[in-house]
Write a protein that holds these residues in place. Sequence first.
Motif, PDB file in Angstrom:
ATOM      1  N   ILE A  51     -12.566 -14.690  15.057  1.00 61.87           N
ATOM      2  CA  ILE A  51     -12.144 -16.233  14.700  1.00 61.87           C
ATOM      3  C   ILE A  51     -11.998 -16.277  13.302  1.00 61.87           C
ATOM      4  N   SER A  52     -11.691 -15.302  12.673  1.00 64.39           N
ATOM      5  CA  SER A  52     -11.188 -15.303  11.013  1.00 64.39           C
ATOM      6  C   SER A  52      -9.742 -14.848  11.105  1.00 64.39           C
ATOM      7  N   LEU A  53      -9.091 -15.501   9.833  1.00 61.60           N
ATOM      8  CA  LEU A  53      -7.632 -15.574   9.619  1.00 61.60           C
ATOM      9  C   LEU A  53      -7.466 -15.051   8.327  1.00 61.60           C
ATOM     10  N   ASP A  54      -6.386 -14.611   7.947  1.00 61.33           N
ATOM     11  CA  ASP A  54      -6.024 -14.117   6.629  1.00 61.33           C
ATOM     12  C   ASP A  54      -5.367 -15.346   5.862  1.00 61.33           C
ATOM     13  N   LEU A  55      -6.339 -16.083   5.203  1.00 56.90           N
ATOM     14  CA  LEU A  55      -5.976 -17.140   4.277  1.00 56.90           C
ATOM     15  C   LEU A  55      -5.543 -16.992   2.855  1.00 56.90           C
ATOM     16  N   GLY A  56      -5.421 -15.680   2.542  1.00 54.57           N
ATOM     17  CA  GLY A  56      -5.126 -15.648   0.824  1.00 54.57           C
ATOM     18  C   GLY A  56      -6.098 -14.619   0.491  1.00 54.57           C
ATOM     19  N   GLY A  57      -5.729 -14.425  -1.019  1.00 53.91           N
ATOM     20  CA  GLY A  57      -6.455 -13.398  -1.577  1.00 53.91           C
ATOM     21  C   GLY A  57      -7.534 -14.128  -2.633  1.00 53.91           C
ATOM     22  N   THR A  58      -8.020 -13.100  -3.471  1.00 56.23           N
ATOM     23  CA  THR A  58      -9.176 -13.752  -4.316  1.00 56.23           C
ATOM     24  C   THR A  58      -8.483 -13.980  -5.745  1.00 56.23           C
ATOM     25  N   ASN A  59      -7.300 -13.911  -5.741  1.00 60.07           N
ATOM     26  CA  ASN A  59      -6.685 -14.271  -7.175  1.00 60.07           C
ATOM     27  C   ASN A  59      -4.982 -14.732  -6.885  1.00 60.07           C
ATOM     28  N   SER A  60      -4.815 -15.005  -5.655  1.00 59.41           N
ATOM     29  CA  SER A  60      -3.504 -15.243  -5.274  1.00 59.41           C
ATOM     30  C   SER A  60      -3.570 -16.040  -3.977  1.00 59.41           C
ATOM     31  N   SER A  61      -3.010 -17.211  -3.676  1.00 64.28           N
ATOM     32  CA  SER A  61      -2.709 -17.871  -2.278  1.00 64.28           C
ATOM     33  C   SER A  61      -2.051 -16.829  -1.247  1.00 64.28           C
ATOM     34  N   LYS A  62      -1.488 -15.859  -1.708  1.00 64.96           N
ATOM     35  CA  LYS A  62      -0.708 -15.022  -0.797  1.00 64.96           C
ATOM     36  C   LYS A  62      -1.556 -14.054   0.166  1.00 64.96           C
ATOM     37  N   GLN A  63      -1.216 -14.041   1.250  1.00 65.10           N
ATOM     38  CA  GLN A  63      -2.093 -13.102   2.348  1.00 65.10           C
ATOM     39  C   GLN A  63      -2.060 -11.783   1.719  1.00 65.10           C
ATOM     40  N   ASP A  64      -3.217 -11.250   1.830  1.00 64.81           N
ATOM     41  CA  ASP A  64      -3.575  -9.946   1.340  1.00 64.81           C
ATOM     42  C   ASP A  64      -4.011  -8.868   2.454  1.00 64.81           C
TER      43      ASP A  64
ATOM     44  N   SER B 226     -11.128 -32.199   3.871  1.00 60.87           N
ATOM     45  CA  SER B 226      -9.718 -31.489   3.765  1.00 60.87           C
ATOM     46  C   SER B 226      -9.635 -29.908   3.733  1.00 60.87           C
ATOM     47  N   LEU B 227      -8.954 -29.164   4.631  1.00 59.13           N
ATOM     48  CA  LEU B 227      -8.860 -27.686   4.666  1.00 59.13           C
ATOM     49  C   LEU B 227      -7.385 -27.748   4.136  1.00 59.13           C
ATOM     50  N   GLN B 228      -7.547 -26.652   2.822  1.00 57.49           N
ATOM     51  CA  GLN B 228      -6.267 -26.331   2.349  1.00 57.49           C
ATOM     52  C   GLN B 228      -5.714 -25.071   2.955  1.00 57.49           C
ATOM     53  N   ARG B 229      -4.524 -24.924   2.915  1.00 59.70           N
ATOM     54  CA  ARG B 229      -3.992 -23.489   3.096  1.00 59.70           C
ATOM     55  C   ARG B 229      -4.416 -23.011   4.628  1.00 59.70           C
ATOM     56  N   ALA B 230      -4.301 -24.004   5.410  1.00 53.98           N
ATOM     57  CA  ALA B 230      -4.873 -23.873   6.724  1.00 53.98           C
ATOM     58  C   ALA B 230      -3.847 -23.193   7.617  1.00 53.98           C
ATOM     59  N   ARG B 231      -4.221 -22.353   8.560  1.00 55.70           N
ATOM     60  CA  ARG B 231      -3.376 -21.402   9.492  1.00 55.70           C
ATOM     61  C   ARG B 231      -3.947 -21.417  10.832  1.00 55.70           C
ATOM     62  N   VAL B 232      -2.965 -21.472  11.845  1.00 52.55           N
ATOM     63  CA  VAL B 232      -3.514 -21.435  13.298  1.00 52.55           C
ATOM     64  C   VAL B 232      -2.793 -20.349  13.836  1.00 52.55           C
ATOM     65  N   GLN B 233      -3.388 -19.685  14.700  1.00 51.49           N
ATOM     66  CA  GLN B 233      -2.901 -18.804  15.827  1.00 51.49           C
ATOM     67  C   GLN B 233      -3.331 -19.161  17.119  1.00 51.49           C
ATOM     68  N   ALA B 234      -2.420 -19.509  17.994  1.00 53.71           N
ATOM     69  CA  ALA B 234      -2.984 -19.699  19.448  1.00 53.71           C
ATOM     70  C   ALA B 234      -2.067 -19.069  20.520  1.00 53.71           C
ATOM     71  N   THR B 235      -2.404 -19.059  21.487  1.00 53.65           N
ATOM     72  CA  THR B 235      -1.886 -18.469  22.779  1.00 53.65           C
ATOM     73  C   THR B 235      -1.740 -19.649  23.695  1.00 53.65           C
ATOM     74  N   ILE B 236      -0.570 -19.597  24.337  1.00 55.82           N
ATOM     75  CA  ILE B 236      -0.365 -20.631  25.574  1.00 55.82           C
ATOM     76  C   ILE B 236       0.010 -20.028  26.834  1.00 55.82           C
ATOM     77  N   SER B 237      -0.813 -20.562  27.736  1.00 53.31           N
ATOM     78  CA  SER B 237      -0.728 -19.973  29.062  1.00 53.31           C
ATOM     79  C   SER B 237       0.073 -20.939  29.830  1.00 53.31           C
ATOM     80  N   PRO B 238       1.006 -20.430  31.016  1.00 53.11           N
ATOM     81  CA  PRO B 238       1.704 -21.290  31.860  1.00 53.11           C
ATOM     82  C   PRO B 238       1.000 -22.140  32.565  1.00 53.11           C
ATOM     83  N   THR B 239      -0.185 -21.931  32.816  1.00 51.37           N
ATOM     84  CA  THR B 239      -0.970 -22.822  33.428  1.00 51.37           C
ATOM     85  C   THR B 239      -1.554 -23.923  32.958  1.00 51.37           C
TER      86      THR B 239
END
Length: 327
Positions: free
Chosen positions: A60-73, A199-212
């Motif tokens: 349940i962890s996501l790539d939210l950025g680097g230690t010296n840049s908000s760009k994903q690392d 307030s969460l900054q730089r938030a990212r979401v990953q989700a899977t959607i089932s036909p059910t």
Amino acid sequence: MPSKHLLFVAAACAFSLSLAACGGSSGGGDTPPPIPEGAHYGYVVSGVTVPKTDDEKKQISLDLGGTNSSKQDGVIDNKLGNLIELLAGFVDLQTPIDQAVARGAILLLVDFQTEDLANSSAAGFGVKIGATATPLPCTDMTDTTCGHHLDGHGMFTVDDTASTDGVVAGKIVGGAFSGGPGDVTVQLSLGGATPITLSLQRARVQATISPTGIMNATIGGLLTPSEIASELIPVIQPLANGLLTSSCTPNPTQGQACICTGGAAMLLISADRDFDCQLTTDEILMYMPVQQALAPDVCTTSSCTTPDGVSIGVQVQAVKAAFPGVM
């Protein structure tokens, strides 16, 4: 009538927690997010998972950025997950969360917009706070199971005073959604305490959607240290002191640490500087393990010399639901 709490678990301490999110997109040097298109599909959160092991935390962890840049690392981030994992070894975090969801104390509604649930170049993940549920979560006061509003046919009203129209925008490929970054407002409840807004900054979401009509989503974002100190720690304090009250007694030798039983209390009492068997917010913040657990690990801007955001991640499950504005 259900409470207007929200859920994003997400969490922070040795006690049950739940939280909810409402958000909007942000740039910050990333490719501009798409503008969501298509129909709106409704879901209600039916479960929240907190990590009990290192493997679960990584899931349940996501790539939210680097230690010296908000760009994903390429490195996944969930600093607060380390604290949750540690505390889960002392306290049952999951059962209180499950009960809160089943009883409708927490109502988190997901507004998912897309032209196609299987593939889309412009989809959006939004969150609204629920006000009421039909059917009622529990039939009566003697109902110990509850969860009747989570059968995939529940109907809900929305708390318009707390909800926003913001979304985290992204794409769907093969039924898997990936979106962000975006700024997300979350409500957090610890151990039944009154929810606080974060307030969460730089938030990212990953989700899977089932036909059910079932959705599984991981949400990650960044908290500032000042927000943790002003909003989160004051809620944690009475919970920690409740544990110390039940597990510790004053030491008969003046100027010595209180005598405690149980691993959690023995760990917490080390922060008690005045030996009164209780913790102030300052004592909690000055406790070295807490400082280490809450030390910033991700940069919130396009560049910075040191990290200024603390990462957090949470996993939720949701089922189909009906509320105004969705199919």
